[in-house]
Design a protein around this motif. Structure first.
Motif, PDB file in Angstrom:
ATOM      1  N   ALA A  39      80.107  50.690  52.387  1.00 35.99           N
ATOM      2  CA  ALA A  39      81.338  51.274  52.917  1.00 35.99           C
ATOM      3  C   ALA A  39      81.118  52.728  53.324  1.00 35.99           C
ATOM      4  CB  ALA A  39      82.452  51.172  51.876  1.00 35.99           C
ATOM      5  N   TYR A  40      80.400  53.484  52.497  1.00 37.17           N
ATOM      6  CA  TYR A  40      80.130  54.881  52.833  1.00 37.17           C
ATOM      7  C   TYR A  40      79.295  54.980  54.108  1.00 37.17           C
ATOM      8  CZ  TYR A  40      78.130  59.518  52.864  1.00 37.17           C
ATOM      9  OH  TYR A  40      77.730  60.775  53.265  1.00 37.17           O
ATOM     10  N   MET A  41      78.264  54.172  54.202  1.00 41.57           N
ATOM     11  CA  MET A  41      77.385  54.243  55.373  1.00 41.57           C
ATOM     12  C   MET A  41      78.108  53.789  56.637  1.00 41.57           C
ATOM     13  SD  MET A  41      74.554  55.599  54.396  1.00 41.57           S
ATOM     14  CE  MET A  41      73.495  55.258  55.820  1.00 41.57           C
ATOM     15  N   GLN A  42      78.895  52.736  56.548  1.00 39.06           N
ATOM     16  CA  GLN A  42      79.627  52.268  57.727  1.00 39.06           C
ATOM     17  C   GLN A  42      80.672  53.284  58.174  1.00 39.06           C
ATOM     18  OE1 GLN A  42      81.061  48.404  56.459  1.00 39.06           O
ATOM     19  NE2 GLN A  42      79.265  47.353  57.306  1.00 39.06           N
ATOM     20  N   GLY A  43      81.219  54.016  57.216  1.00 38.94           N
ATOM     21  CA  GLY A  43      82.235  55.003  57.561  1.00 38.94           C
ATOM     22  C   GLY A  43      81.670  56.302  58.091  1.00 38.94           C
ATOM     23  N   ASN A  44      80.429  56.623  57.723  1.00 40.51           N
ATOM     24  CA  ASN A  44      79.874  57.928  58.077  1.00 40.51           C
ATOM     25  C   ASN A  44      78.561  57.873  58.853  1.00 40.51           C
ATOM     26  OD1 ASN A  44      81.692  59.938  56.472  1.00 40.51           O
ATOM     27  ND2 ASN A  44      81.233  58.289  55.021  1.00 40.51           N
ATOM     28  N   TYR A  45      77.815  56.805  58.685  1.00 41.00           N
ATOM     29  CA  TYR A  45      76.519  56.674  59.364  1.00 41.00           C
ATOM     30  C   TYR A  45      76.396  55.254  59.912  1.00 41.00           C
ATOM     31  CZ  TYR A  45      75.343  61.083  57.079  1.00 41.00           C
ATOM     32  OH  TYR A  45      75.336  62.397  56.664  1.00 41.00           O
ATOM     33  N   ALA A  46      77.340  54.902  60.756  1.00 41.87           N
ATOM     34  CA  ALA A  46      77.392  53.536  61.279  1.00 41.87           C
ATOM     35  C   ALA A  46      76.200  53.207  62.170  1.00 41.87           C
ATOM     36  CB  ALA A  46      78.692  53.326  62.058  1.00 41.87           C
ATOM     37  N   GLN A  69      68.231  52.986  65.044  1.00 42.62           N
ATOM     38  CA  GLN A  69      67.030  53.820  64.998  1.00 42.62           C
ATOM     39  C   GLN A  69      66.654  54.243  63.584  1.00 42.62           C
ATOM     40  OE1 GLN A  69      67.220  57.244  67.538  1.00 42.62           O
ATOM     41  NE2 GLN A  69      65.105  57.861  67.146  1.00 42.62           N
ATOM     42  N   ARG A  70      67.636  54.616  62.781  1.00 42.68           N
ATOM     43  CA  ARG A  70      67.346  55.105  61.432  1.00 42.68           C
ATOM     44  C   ARG A  70      67.664  54.039  60.383  1.00 42.68           C
ATOM     45  NH1 ARG A  70      65.720  60.182  61.260  1.00 42.68           N
ATOM     46  NH2 ARG A  70      66.334  61.676  62.871  1.00 42.68           N
ATOM     47  N   THR A  71      66.985  54.170  59.212  1.00 41.15           N
ATOM     48  CA  THR A  71      67.103  53.129  58.192  1.00 41.15           C
ATOM     49  C   THR A  71      67.288  53.715  56.798  1.00 41.15           C
ATOM     50  OG1 THR A  71      65.744  51.561  59.448  1.00 41.15           O
ATOM     51  CG2 THR A  71      65.904  51.198  57.070  1.00 41.15           C
ATOM     52  N   LEU A  72      68.284  53.186  56.100  1.00 37.96           N
ATOM     53  CA  LEU A  72      68.457  53.425  54.670  1.00 37.96           C
ATOM     54  C   LEU A  72      67.874  52.222  53.940  1.00 37.96           C
ATOM     55  CD1 LEU A  72      69.754  54.795  52.121  1.00 37.96           C
ATOM     56  CD2 LEU A  72      71.790  53.415  52.598  1.00 37.96           C
ATOM     57  N   LEU A  73      66.913  52.468  53.056  1.00 34.32           N
ATOM     58  CA  LEU A  73      66.286  51.400  52.283  1.00 34.32           C
ATOM     59  C   LEU A  73      66.872  51.395  50.877  1.00 34.32           C
ATOM     60  CD1 LEU A  73      64.012  49.218  52.003  1.00 34.32           C
ATOM     61  CD2 LEU A  73      62.549  51.078  51.152  1.00 34.32           C
ATOM     62  N   ILE A  74      67.370  50.242  50.446  1.00 35.69           N
ATOM     63  CA  ILE A  74      67.905  50.088  49.092  1.00 35.69           C
ATOM     64  C   ILE A  74      66.980  49.162  48.312  1.00 35.69           C
ATOM     65  CG2 ILE A  74      69.852  49.369  47.666  1.00 35.69           C
ATOM     66  CD1 ILE A  74      71.659  49.731  50.100  1.00 35.69           C
ATOM     67  N   ASN A  75      66.430  49.676  47.234  1.00 39.07           N
ATOM     68  CA  ASN A  75      65.658  48.846  46.312  1.00 39.07           C
ATOM     69  C   ASN A  75      66.624  48.363  45.235  1.00 39.07           C
ATOM     70  OD1 ASN A  75      63.387  47.745  44.900  1.00 39.07           O
ATOM     71  ND2 ASN A  75      63.507  49.488  43.517  1.00 39.07           N
ATOM     72  N   LEU A  76      66.828  47.063  45.164  1.00 42.26           N
ATOM     73  CA  LEU A  76      67.907  46.511  44.341  1.00 42.26           C
ATOM     74  C   LEU A  76      67.661  46.643  42.846  1.00 42.26           C
ATOM     75  CD1 LEU A  76      70.587  44.867  44.298  1.00 42.26           C
ATOM     76  CD2 LEU A  76      69.168  42.805  44.200  1.00 42.26           C
ATOM     77  N   LYS A  77      66.415  46.445  42.418  1.00 39.50           N
ATOM     78  CA  LYS A  77      66.186  46.267  40.982  1.00 39.50           C
ATOM     79  C   LYS A  77      64.854  46.872  40.553  1.00 39.50           C
ATOM     80  CE  LYS A  77      66.141  42.569  37.474  1.00 39.50           C
ATOM     81  NZ  LYS A  77      64.863  42.931  36.845  1.00 39.50           N
ATOM     82  N   TRP A  93      73.140  53.517  61.440  1.00 39.92           N
ATOM     83  CA  TRP A  93      71.961  53.326  60.590  1.00 39.92           C
ATOM     84  C   TRP A  93      71.813  51.853  60.209  1.00 39.92           C
ATOM     85  CZ3 TRP A  93      69.179  56.985  57.028  1.00 39.92           C
ATOM     86  CH2 TRP A  93      69.193  58.304  57.519  1.00 39.92           C
ATOM     87  N   ASN A  94      70.558  51.402  60.115  1.00 38.09           N
ATOM     88  CA  ASN A  94      70.267  50.114  59.485  1.00 38.09           C
ATOM     89  C   ASN A  94      70.326  50.286  57.969  1.00 38.09           C
ATOM     90  OD1 ASN A  94      69.286  48.847  62.037  1.00 38.09           O
ATOM     91  ND2 ASN A  94      67.610  50.327  61.797  1.00 38.09           N
ATOM     92  N   ILE A  95      70.746  49.249  57.278  1.00 40.48           N
ATOM     93  CA  ILE A  95      70.675  49.224  55.817  1.00 40.48           C
ATOM     94  C   ILE A  95      69.811  48.034  55.429  1.00 40.48           C
ATOM     95  CG2 ILE A  95      71.963  49.050  53.659  1.00 40.48           C
ATOM     96  CD1 ILE A  95      74.365  50.222  55.116  1.00 40.48           C
ATOM     97  N   VAL A  96      68.653  48.318  54.859  1.00 42.48           N
ATOM     98  CA  VAL A  96      67.694  47.273  54.494  1.00 42.48           C
ATOM     99  C   VAL A  96      67.642  47.157  52.976  1.00 42.48           C
ATOM    100  CG1 VAL A  96      65.270  46.558  54.537  1.00 42.48           C
ATOM    101  CG2 VAL A  96      66.315  47.584  56.575  1.00 42.48           C
ATOM    102  N   LEU A  97      67.753  45.940  52.494  1.00 41.78           N
ATOM    103  CA  LEU A  97      67.725  45.665  51.060  1.00 41.78           C
ATOM    104  C   LEU A  97      66.403  44.993  50.715  1.00 41.78           C
ATOM    105  CD1 LEU A  97      69.469  45.700  48.428  1.00 41.78           C
ATOM    106  CD2 LEU A  97      70.184  43.378  49.032  1.00 41.78           C
ATOM    107  N   THR A  98      65.657  45.585  49.784  1.00 39.12           N
ATOM    108  CA  THR A  98      64.410  44.970  49.343  1.00 39.12           C
ATOM    109  C   THR A  98      64.559  44.500  47.904  1.00 39.12           C
ATOM    110  OG1 THR A  98      62.020  45.290  49.018  1.00 39.12           O
ATOM    111  CG2 THR A  98      63.408  47.224  48.709  1.00 39.12           C
ATOM    112  N   ALA A  99      64.181  43.249  47.673  1.00 42.86           N
ATOM    113  CA  ALA A  99      64.321  42.651  46.340  1.00 42.86           C
ATOM    114  C   ALA A  99      63.556  41.344  46.309  1.00 42.86           C
ATOM    115  CB  ALA A  99      65.792  42.398  46.015  1.00 42.86           C
TER     116      ALA A  99
END
Length: 373
Positions: free
Chosen positions: A234-241, A208-216, A243-249
């Motif tokens: 590792a932090y997100m999987q350990g504490n906010y499993a 349901q929830r998403t962390l967006l990572i802008n690479l560069k 959540w989606n993690i989306v990488l934009t680049a």
């Protein structure tokens, strides 16, 4: 040994010298009367998205004050203004001299009262050609006392390290526009079709929830490396499993980067990235254009900055997040990828706990073998 120019070369040199003086000459401006300004022209053709986003405060407030507000934009950043209801007319051009001259002659017909230049960059001869040939009544800028083409010069003390957004309010004050109670948010508008595609993409992700990572960001030093991505994961999987993690680049920036455990954004434009920022729950970015987009939407943000390159002008302050939901982590070296993993994860934990408190937070090891496993 001194080489003498032949008569033909000497004549050509003299001719080009006179032509340059003629091109750059501007008629004396009348006395500046702020109350007479009705038709303004913003110069924002350097294609820096973050700089443009910061300027949208003044664009909006000038329009709301009853001015006609037109903007000169570059080929790339013009897209960011096409849907802005506070821009009356958009002039788009490239950086070729012929294009600059052609635009200046077109602008001359518009009879602008004021050209506004909020940029930090030293004006190029093409800028001066544009300002001179367009025959605007007044040209205003900051710390431009060495450039006669600017007849209105506003002073900024760089030692105060004020945020770049301060220039919006200094400009409005110079134009006698009361902004004590004006909207201080950036004004970003996204194409509804692009926005819809992004919303559909995020809804179809497994969580349901998403962390967006802008690479560069811009340049080689504003980027995350693999170890930093692994630490975030590792932090997100350990504490906010959950959540989606989306990488934009850009595809070329992903070379050699493992994205296992993350979703790669399928979108390739900056405007789609802005839509991702709008609909993500938390954003991580070393790029100030994404940092400012996050501020426009009050988005929880971890802003990553390299060490400031001078002690008198602090880029991390002047172009900081300007966002009450942001946490900044700054490197002690001149690169974002040198930010230590503990500092990076601590910053992320602060953003997450400030906005999405987690009762039983797990501590992770910073030994990379353990993180990767």
């Amino acid at each position: 040994m001194k080489i003498r120019l032949g008569p033909l070369h000497a004549k050509r040199r003299a001719m080009f010298g006179k032509l340059a003086l003629w091109l750059l000459k501007r008629a004396p401006a009348p006395v500046f009367k702020p109350e007479s300004i009705r038709k303004v022209l913003f110069l924002r053709d350097n294609d820096k998205f973050g700089d443009l986003i910061v300027s949208t405060i003044a664009i909006r407030e000038l329009k709301l004050a009853g001015k006609q507000v037109d903007v000169i934009a570059g080929l790339r950043n013009a897209e960011l203004l096409k849907l802005n209801p506070h821009v009356d007319q958009l002039h788009v051009h490239n950086d070729k001299l012929f294009s600059v001259i052609k635009l200046a002659l077109q602008l001359r017909k518009e009879k602008y009262d004021l050209l506004i230049d909020l940029r930090n960059e030293v004006p190029t001869y093409k800028d001066i050609v544009l300002m001179s040939w367009s025959k605007v009544r007044h040209v205003i800028g900051f710390n431009r006392e060495l450039y006669p083409v600017f007849d209105v010069n506003l002073k900024e003390d760089f030692s105060l390290n004020q945020h770049a957004a301060w220039r919006n309010f200094a400009l409005l004050e110079a134009l006698h526009i009361d902004c004590k109670h004006c909207n201080r948010h950036y004004d970003v508008h996204i194409d509804s079709v692009e926005e819809g595609k992004v919303q559909t993409y995020l809804k179809n992700l497994p969580k349901q929830r998403t962390l967006l990572i802008n690479l560069k960001g811009e340049g080689p030093y504003r980027r995350l490396d693999q170890a930093q991505l692994d630490a975030i994961l590792a932090y997100m999987q350990g504490n906010y499993a959950d959540w989606n993690i989306v990488l934009t680049a850009k595809p070329e920036d992903l070379a050699g980067i493992s994205t296992i455990g993350m979703q790669k954004s399928p979108f390739r434009t900056y405007f789609a990235a802005v839509a991702l920022v709008k609909y993500a729950d938390v954003v991580i970015s070393p790029d100030t254009s994404i940092v400012h987009a996050a501020a426009a939407f009050d988005k929880p943000l971890l802003g990553l900055y390299e060490k400031d390159r001078t002690s008198t002008y602090l880029n991390s302050r002047a172009w900081g997040p300007n966002n009450q939901n942001a946490v900044v982590v700054q490197s002690s070296e001149f690169s974002v990828y040198s930010i230590p993993l503990p500092a990076l994860v601590e910053g992320l934990a602060q953003v997450m706990n400030n906005n999405f408190p987690h009762i039983n937070e797990r501590k992770i090891s910073y030994d990379m073998a353990e993180i990767k496993n």
